[in-house]
Design a protein around this motif. Structure first.
Motif, PDB file in Angstrom:
ATOM      1  N   UNK A 140       0.806  -1.250  -0.186  1.00  0.00           N
ATOM      2  CA  UNK A 140       0.068   0.034  -0.035  1.00  0.00           C
ATOM      3  C   UNK A 140       0.713   1.241  -0.028  1.00  0.00           C
ATOM      4  N   UNK A 141       1.975   1.314   0.711  1.00  0.00           N
ATOM      5  CA  UNK A 141       2.570   2.419   1.153  1.00  0.00           C
ATOM      6  C   UNK A 141       4.197   2.076   1.481  1.00  0.00           C
ATOM      7  N   UNK A 142       4.997   3.307   1.500  1.00  0.00           N
ATOM      8  CA  UNK A 142       6.264   2.904   2.155  1.00  0.00           C
ATOM      9  C   UNK A 142       6.217   2.672   3.630  1.00  0.00           C
ATOM     10  N   UNK A 143       6.684   1.621   4.196  1.00  0.00           N
ATOM     11  CA  UNK A 143       7.965   0.874   3.484  1.00  0.00           C
ATOM     12  C   UNK A 143       7.567  -0.339   2.823  1.00  0.00           C
ATOM     13  N   UNK A 144       6.151  -0.709   2.790  1.00  0.00           N
ATOM     14  CA  UNK A 144       5.614  -1.907   2.048  1.00  0.00           C
ATOM     15  C   UNK A 144       6.554  -2.387   0.746  1.00  0.00           C
ATOM     16  N   UNK A 145       7.001  -3.478   0.706  1.00  0.00           N
ATOM     17  CA  UNK A 145       7.950  -3.781  -0.609  1.00  0.00           C
ATOM     18  C   UNK A 145       7.062  -4.225  -1.587  1.00  0.00           C
ATOM     19  N   UNK A 146       7.168  -3.805  -2.908  1.00  0.00           N
ATOM     20  CA  UNK A 146       6.449  -4.518  -3.997  1.00  0.00           C
ATOM     21  C   UNK A 146       7.331  -5.694  -4.430  1.00  0.00           C
ATOM     22  N   UNK A 147       6.443  -6.636  -4.828  1.00  0.00           N
ATOM     23  CA  UNK A 147       7.260  -7.942  -5.349  1.00  0.00           C
ATOM     24  C   UNK A 147       7.780  -8.652  -4.046  1.00  0.00           C
ATOM     25  N   UNK A 148       7.090  -8.625  -2.916  1.00  0.00           N
ATOM     26  CA  UNK A 148       7.640  -9.446  -1.706  1.00  0.00           C
ATOM     27  C   UNK A 148       6.177  -9.855  -1.088  1.00  0.00           C
ATOM     28  N   UNK A 149       5.736 -11.095  -1.240  1.00  0.00           N
ATOM     29  CA  UNK A 149       6.291 -12.217  -2.313  1.00  0.00           C
ATOM     30  C   UNK A 149       5.946 -11.884  -3.478  1.00  0.00           C
ATOM     31  N   UNK A 150       6.229 -12.737  -4.504  1.00  0.00           N
ATOM     32  CA  UNK A 150       5.969 -12.646  -5.883  1.00  0.00           C
ATOM     33  C   UNK A 150       5.574 -13.959  -6.350  1.00  0.00           C
ATOM     34  N   UNK A 151       4.779 -13.984  -7.655  1.00  0.00           N
ATOM     35  CA  UNK A 151       4.362 -15.197  -8.005  1.00  0.00           C
ATOM     36  C   UNK A 151       5.141 -15.385  -9.667  1.00  0.00           C
ATOM     37  N   UNK A 152       5.867 -16.729  -9.640  1.00  0.00           N
ATOM     38  CA  UNK A 152       6.833 -16.683 -10.598  1.00  0.00           C
ATOM     39  C   UNK A 152       6.016 -17.847 -11.698  1.00  0.00           C
ATOM     40  N   UNK A 153       5.710 -17.568 -12.834  1.00  0.00           N
ATOM     41  CA  UNK A 153       4.743 -18.189 -13.562  1.00  0.00           C
ATOM     42  C   UNK A 153       5.516 -18.736 -14.905  1.00  0.00           C
ATOM     43  N   UNK A 154       5.324 -19.950 -15.213  1.00  0.00           N
ATOM     44  CA  UNK A 154       5.873 -20.673 -16.492  1.00  0.00           C
ATOM     45  C   UNK A 154       4.617 -20.366 -17.544  1.00  0.00           C
ATOM     46  N   UNK A 155       5.098 -19.297 -18.430  1.00  0.00           N
ATOM     47  CA  UNK A 155       4.035 -19.088 -19.429  1.00  0.00           C
ATOM     48  C   UNK A 155       4.582 -18.810 -20.780  1.00  0.00           C
ATOM     49  N   UNK A 156       3.962 -19.048 -21.860  1.00  0.00           N
ATOM     50  CA  UNK A 156       4.244 -19.241 -23.198  1.00  0.00           C
ATOM     51  C   UNK A 156       4.995 -17.879 -23.501  1.00  0.00           C
ATOM     52  N   UNK A 157       4.451 -16.769 -23.280  1.00  0.00           N
ATOM     53  CA  UNK A 157       4.720 -15.606 -23.505  1.00  0.00           C
ATOM     54  C   UNK A 157       4.386 -14.433 -22.235  1.00  0.00           C
ATOM     55  N   UNK A 158       4.800 -13.205 -22.611  1.00  0.00           N
ATOM     56  CA  UNK A 158       4.496 -12.037 -21.525  1.00  0.00           C
ATOM     57  C   UNK A 158       3.280 -11.433 -21.844  1.00  0.00           C
ATOM     58  N   UNK A 159       2.186 -11.964 -22.036  1.00  0.00           N
ATOM     59  CA  UNK A 159       0.996 -11.510 -22.201  1.00  0.00           C
ATOM     60  C   UNK A 159      -0.228 -11.732 -21.265  1.00  0.00           C
ATOM     61  N   UNK A 160      -1.342 -11.117 -21.197  1.00  0.00           N
ATOM     62  CA  UNK A 160      -2.336 -11.374 -20.101  1.00  0.00           C
ATOM     63  C   UNK A 160      -2.850 -12.798 -20.332  1.00  0.00           C
ATOM     64  N   UNK A 161      -3.280 -13.083 -21.461  1.00  0.00           N
ATOM     65  CA  UNK A 161      -3.770 -14.467 -21.608  1.00  0.00           C
ATOM     66  C   UNK A 161      -2.579 -15.722 -21.066  1.00  0.00           C
ATOM     67  N   UNK A 162      -1.642 -15.363 -21.662  1.00  0.00           N
ATOM     68  CA  UNK A 162      -0.528 -16.486 -21.134  1.00  0.00           C
ATOM     69  C   UNK A 162      -0.368 -16.476 -19.827  1.00  0.00           C
ATOM     70  N   UNK A 163      -0.060 -15.335 -19.139  1.00  0.00           N
ATOM     71  CA  UNK A 163       0.211 -15.481 -17.492  1.00  0.00           C
ATOM     72  C   UNK A 163      -1.179 -15.989 -16.938  1.00  0.00           C
TER      73      UNK A 163
END
Length: 505
Positions: free
Chosen positions: A360-383
């Motif tokens: 929401x705000x500092x000091x909240x870290x963006x990307x912690x945690x993060x979801x790591x996805x095996x996708x065919x490409x970097x598109x909305x549908x593939x993700x």
């Protein structure tokens, strides 16, 4: 009893008593009226009232808006009396619906700021963050009050509505981010799908979130403001070849929150219902019709109204890890694992897990945690397809990476979210490669529980863990990477975990 008072800018005052009979229903108060438009002038009306404990979830104040209005502005205050320890105090949310009405799932929604702001405005060319710019048409508008919690003494409020007359400004055509970025083909992509900007109760701009996402090594994010889609038109400048921005909403009901992940631009999902109303399925289907995924958020969070009570029959995935790892995440992880066991036992589909920062705000870290996805490409549908299929793991940061697979004796192999189709008694090898996890311990979890725990990884943080089993012994296997426990028998906090690999035919 609810008391309602109206006061115009000439000092006139009227009082009415309205009785509240049940918390499930909404209550509509008496109308606030304005005179005919006066070119270039302003008029204000003030409404005062008191809501008792047990007030309805939503209280509507109708406002009769004449023709010729350029801008509507609303400001409000309410009392915050002291209450005994363990007793909820007053919290009053606010939003607005236009002349198209307040029908559930209807077209009249024009904005919601919850309890994040004390005032807002709307006009054709601009609006307060959380609200949608557009014409202020003649007709009955409704200010929506949401008494989130009410103190034993009741909740007294005051609302001032100000209309500015004149020619409307020129409407702004929304521009949305593209549905694809420059990907690497079939690859592992990192994302954070639960974030808040100043378009709801966050304190960061979209540009600031985009910069933090790039610094965190993310490839994609999802806009998920509380009960409003007003941010959708403000992400186009943040997206780029290196960052996919998907659009959604955090539907924040009184019985839990759900992230609409990757809906079509401009999609609004209503939130004005409880589990007992039997309406969630309707709006889950709306999310999917709009191209999104249904993801219950922080199901065991302890904040008021956060605990998930709608069940998981409509879920496409579930947010198991939300922000810093806490005991409620540990409960959610155990609950999710029990659902995996039930899916194996009953032969039905399983629900993949994911994790997001909910920053929401500092000091909240963006990307912690993060979801790591095996996708065919970097598109909305593939993700989305990668998330829906469970081809993903959750990591505390981009420094930590996993490779997890199971192989048979004849070259068969399967990865995260897949199935190794071999006979029940065929020996299989489970292999996890880890980097970026110094002194962490690996646990291999199956439908029978934790069946293998590794020695701590070296300080360098890299290592390989192997284990042999059979499908008759383990119907699935998933991996957890955990920090060292501080003390006692409880496991350490998660550093990463995977979705399962299923074994057997």
């Amino acid at each position: 009893m609810c008391e309602d008072q109206h006061e115009d800018n000439h000092g006139g005052l009227a009082r009415r008593a309205l009785f509240v009979t049940g918390a499930a229903a909404a209550l509509t108060l008496g109308s606030v009226s304005f005179a005919a438009a006066a070119e270039g002038g302003q008029e204000s009306r003030t409404v005062r009232g008191t809501l008792p404990p047990g007030a309805p979830d939503f209280v509507y104040v109708p406002v009769e808006v004449p023709a010729g209005v350029r801008e509507i502005k609303v400001a409000y205050t309410y009392d915050r009396p002291s209450v005994p320890a363990g007793t909820t105090g007053n919290a009053l949310d606010i939003g607005v619906f236009d002349d198209r009405g307040t029908e559930l799932g209807g077209r009249g929604f024009r904005g919601w700021s919850g309890g994040a702001r004390t005032e807002f405005f709307l006009r054709a060319d601009d609006a307060t963050p959380g609200y949608l710019p557009g014409p202020v048409r003649e007709g009955t508008w409704h200010i929506a009050l949401g008494p989130y919690t009410v103190a034993p003494q009741g909740l007294s409020y005051e609302i001032t509505i100000t209309l500015t007359y004149g020619e409307p400004g020129e409407a702004v055509e929304p521009v949305y981010p593209p549905e694809r970025a420059k990907g690497r083909g079939r690859a592992w992509y990192r994302g954070d799908c639960h974030l808040h900007s100043w378009y709801s109760d966050g304190r960061r701009t979209p540009a600031e979130i985009g910069a933090l996402a790039r610094a965190a090594g993310l490839d994609f994010i999802n806009s998920s403001e509380h009960n409003t889609h007003s941010a959708h038109a403000h992400w186009a400048d943040v997206a780029g070849d290196d960052l996919l921005v998907m659009l959604g909403e955090e539907i924040t009901t009184r019985n839990g929150h759900v992230v609409a992940l990757g809906t079509d631009p401009g999609t609004f999902i209503d939130w004005r219902y409880r589990a007992r109303d039997n309406r969630f399925g309707r709006f889950a289907r709306q999310i999917r019709r709009a191209g999104g995924l249904v993801v219950p958020a922080h199901p065991h969070a302890t904040c008021v109204g956060c605990n998930w009570k709608f069940g998981f029959g409509e879920a496409d995935a579930v947010e198991v890890w939300n922000g810093p790892y806490t005991p409620d995440d540990e409960v959610t992880l155990a609950d999710w694992d029990s659902m995996l066991v039930a899916s194996v036992r009953d032969g039905r589909d399983w629900i993949p897990a994911m994790g997001s920062s909910d920053a929401h705000r500092d000091p909240d870290p963006v990307g912690s945690p993060q979801t790591v996805v095996l996708a065919d490409d970097l598109t909305r549908r593939a993700i989305q397809e990668g998330i829906r299929a469970g081809r993903s793991y959750v990591a505390e940061s981009a420094r930590l990476a996993l490779s997890f697979q199971v192989s048979g004796g004849r070259g068969e192999h399967a990865g995260i979210g897949g199935r190794l189709r071999v006979d029940r008694d065929t020996p299989v090898t489970v292999r996890l490669e880890v980097t970026g996890a110094p002194r962490c311990t690996v646990r291999l979890v199956t439908d029978q529980g934790v069946l293998h725990t590794s020695a701590p990884l070296p300080v360098a943080g890299a290592g390989v863990v192997e284990w042999r089993t059979t499908p008759s012994y383990a119907a699935y296997v998933r991996a957890e990477v955990r920090h060292e426990a501080a003390a006692g028998p409880l496991p350490g906090a998660l550093a990463a975990f995977t979705n399962p690999i299923f074994l057997g035919r």
